[in-house]
Design an enzyme around this catalytic site. Structure first.
Site, PDB file in Angstrom:
ATOM      1  N   ALA A  16      -3.647   7.529  -5.360  1.00 38.57           N
ATOM      2  CA  ALA A  16      -2.249   7.091  -5.417  1.00 38.57           C
ATOM      3  C   ALA A  16      -2.271   5.588  -5.714  1.00 38.57           C
ATOM      4  CB  ALA A  16      -1.561   7.367  -4.081  1.00 38.57           C
ATOM      5  N   GLY A  22       0.833  -1.202   0.000  1.00 39.69           N
ATOM      6  CA  GLY A  22       0.000   0.000   0.000  1.00 39.69           C
ATOM      7  C   GLY A  22       0.863   1.245   0.000  1.00 39.69           C
ATOM      8  N   ASN A  23       0.288   2.401   0.303  1.00 33.10           N
ATOM      9  CA  ASN A  23       1.080   3.630   0.420  1.00 33.10           C
ATOM     10  C   ASN A  23       0.396   4.570   1.413  1.00 33.10           C
ATOM     11  OD1 ASN A  23      -0.769   5.475  -1.115  1.00 33.10           O
ATOM     12  ND2 ASN A  23      -0.360   3.969  -2.725  1.00 33.10           N
ATOM     13  N   HIS A  24       1.023   5.717   1.649  1.00 30.21           N
ATOM     14  CA  HIS A  24       0.557   6.602   2.729  1.00 30.21           C
ATOM     15  C   HIS A  24      -0.604   7.527   2.346  1.00 30.21           C
ATOM     16  CE1 HIS A  24       3.570   5.391   5.515  1.00 30.21           C
ATOM     17  NE2 HIS A  24       4.564   5.704   4.693  1.00 30.21           N
TER      18      HIS A  24
END
Ligand code: C5P
Length: 407
Positions: A277, A209-211
């Protein structure tokens, strides 16, 4: 909350545990400049104090049809109000309203009210799901009342499910939307927004995943909805909430799910903003069982995800505006221009990571908008809502200049 200034709101409270939240709602309504009068069912006083309510509303709280020798004029109350908000509306009160029962002041006011009525139900999930409740809700909708959708979460019973009173900011957003008189520049428009991260599954318990929190995309969806657009927000996993009632949220997890959800609606959109994102790669194979710890290293083979923006921009009609985002750490401008061309977008919004308040998780952002005619607009550090307003304004100007309207 400019819409609520000077508005007369008749708050009707019935007996649900969520009634304890009403003094705070009243406080916020008063702060927004509204005038609030309150009626409640006699049993509601078990959950919230009339004294607290009369103190915050600066008005008497009424709960019986007559007090001492005077009659509480329910007809006048319904005529005084610009809107009647029934919150929380218990299963019992909902049933009474749906069937025209009139055995307390709240029901009498409802039955004689000439103003619009908003109903915010609150009850346990099993009661909410009961066919009788569903029928009662449908009847109220049929009478022209607006239902503020229930929330999902912890319930008074200790169970978790649907039936919670909508959060106070959602109730306020529904009231605001009800009173919204701003000229709706996008009232004929449909808009698609992607937001948040994507989660690419590795095995049943792990993901890549990402922030991203989705805050920027959610702000865009809400600003578009505030301008009257019909908005579909395809949202990756996030704990952020969407409050504007004009935004339909489709929850997805992976890039492939996001592409599918977007592809289904894209052809009917006038505006599409890709703010998510999206993970560029996903594990080539998803393990069916949890991957066991073994050697000192573990190799994961990744495969490229579809580029949602690029795929859909390639299908765009001349009347559609497609906007992408770029987050660059080097050669920012050059890369933003390259992206504009490669993805055939009308605009690319470049996020600057140079400013301390910009980027993931912050409530502020600093962006530059690159248009496909070479124009660049640099915005200062602004709240994400103000940034969203500026982006939407730029899209409007772009559409107007090119006369990109439906017949
Ligand atoms: O190529 P890059 O990831 O930098 O491009 C960012 C833009 O493309 C953003 O608008 C993002 O939402 C979109 N994007 C996408 N699908 C991907 C990757 C990026 O829609 N797989």
């Amino acid at each position: 909350m400019i819409q609520l200034r000077g508005k007369k709101i008749l708050l009707a409270i019935s007996a649900s545990i969520a009634a304890y939240k009403m003094p705070e709602l009243v406080r916020q309504l008063i702060k927004a400049g509204a005038e609030v009068k309150i009626v409640m069912t006699p049993a509601a006083a078990d959950f919230v104090s009339p004294l607290a309510l009369s103190t915050v509303s600066k008005n008497e709280v009424l709960h019986t049809v007559h007090e001492a020798n005077s009659w509480n004029n329910h007809v006048a109350l319904g005529r005084w109000a610009d809107v009647m908000l029934i919150a929380p509306c218990s299963a019992n009160t909902l049933a009474k309203l749906a069937n025209g029962l009139c055995d307390n002041l709240l029901c009498a006011v409802y039955l004689s009210a000439t103003c619009p009525v908003l109903v915010a139900p609150a009850m346990d999930e099993d009661m909410w799901e009961h066919p009788t409740t569903k029928q009662n809700v449908a009847r109220l909708v049929g009478f022209g009342n607006k239902i503020i959708p229930v929330g999902h979460g912890e319930l008074a019973s200790g169970l978790v499910g649907a039936g919670r009173l909508a959060e106070l900011d959602e109730i306020l957003a529904h009231l605001e939307a009800h009173f919204s008189t701003v000229p709706k520049l996008l009232s004929q428009c449909s808009a698609l927004v992607t937001a948040g991260p994507t989660y690419e599954q590795i095995d049943p318990v792990r993901f890549i995943g990402n922030h991203s929190t989705g805050k920027m995309g959610i702000a865009l969806a809400e600003v578009l909805a505030a301008q009257g657009a019909t908005v579909t927000l395809v949202l990756g996993p996030t704990s952020e909430r969407v409050t504007h009632p004009g935004v339909e949220v489709i929850h997805v997890a992976s890039a492939e799910q996001m592409l599918l959800a977007c592809s289904n609606v894209f052809p009917k959109m006038d505006i599409a903003i890709f703010a998510a994102a999206v993970a560029d790669y996903r594990p080539e194979n998803v393990a069916h069982e949890k991957i066991k710890k073994a050697g000192d290293t573990l190799e994961l083979k990744l495969t490229k995800n579809p580029d949602i923006l690029k795929t859909l921009a390639a299908q765009k009609s001349p009347n559609q505006v497609v906007v992408g985002f770029a987050l660059e750490t080097q050669n920012e401008e050059e890369n933003a221009r390259k992206k504009l061309k490669e993805k055939a977008a009308d605009m690319i919004v470049l996020n600057s990571l140079r400013s301390p308040g910009a980027g993931f998780g912050h409530d502020t952002n600093m962006v530059s908008i690159f248009q496909n005619d070479g124009t660049v607009q640099e915005l200062p550090l602004l709240s994400k809502t103000e940034t969203a307003k500026a982006i939407v304004q730029t899209i409007l100007t772009y559409r107007n200049a090119r006369k990109m309207f439906k017949d």
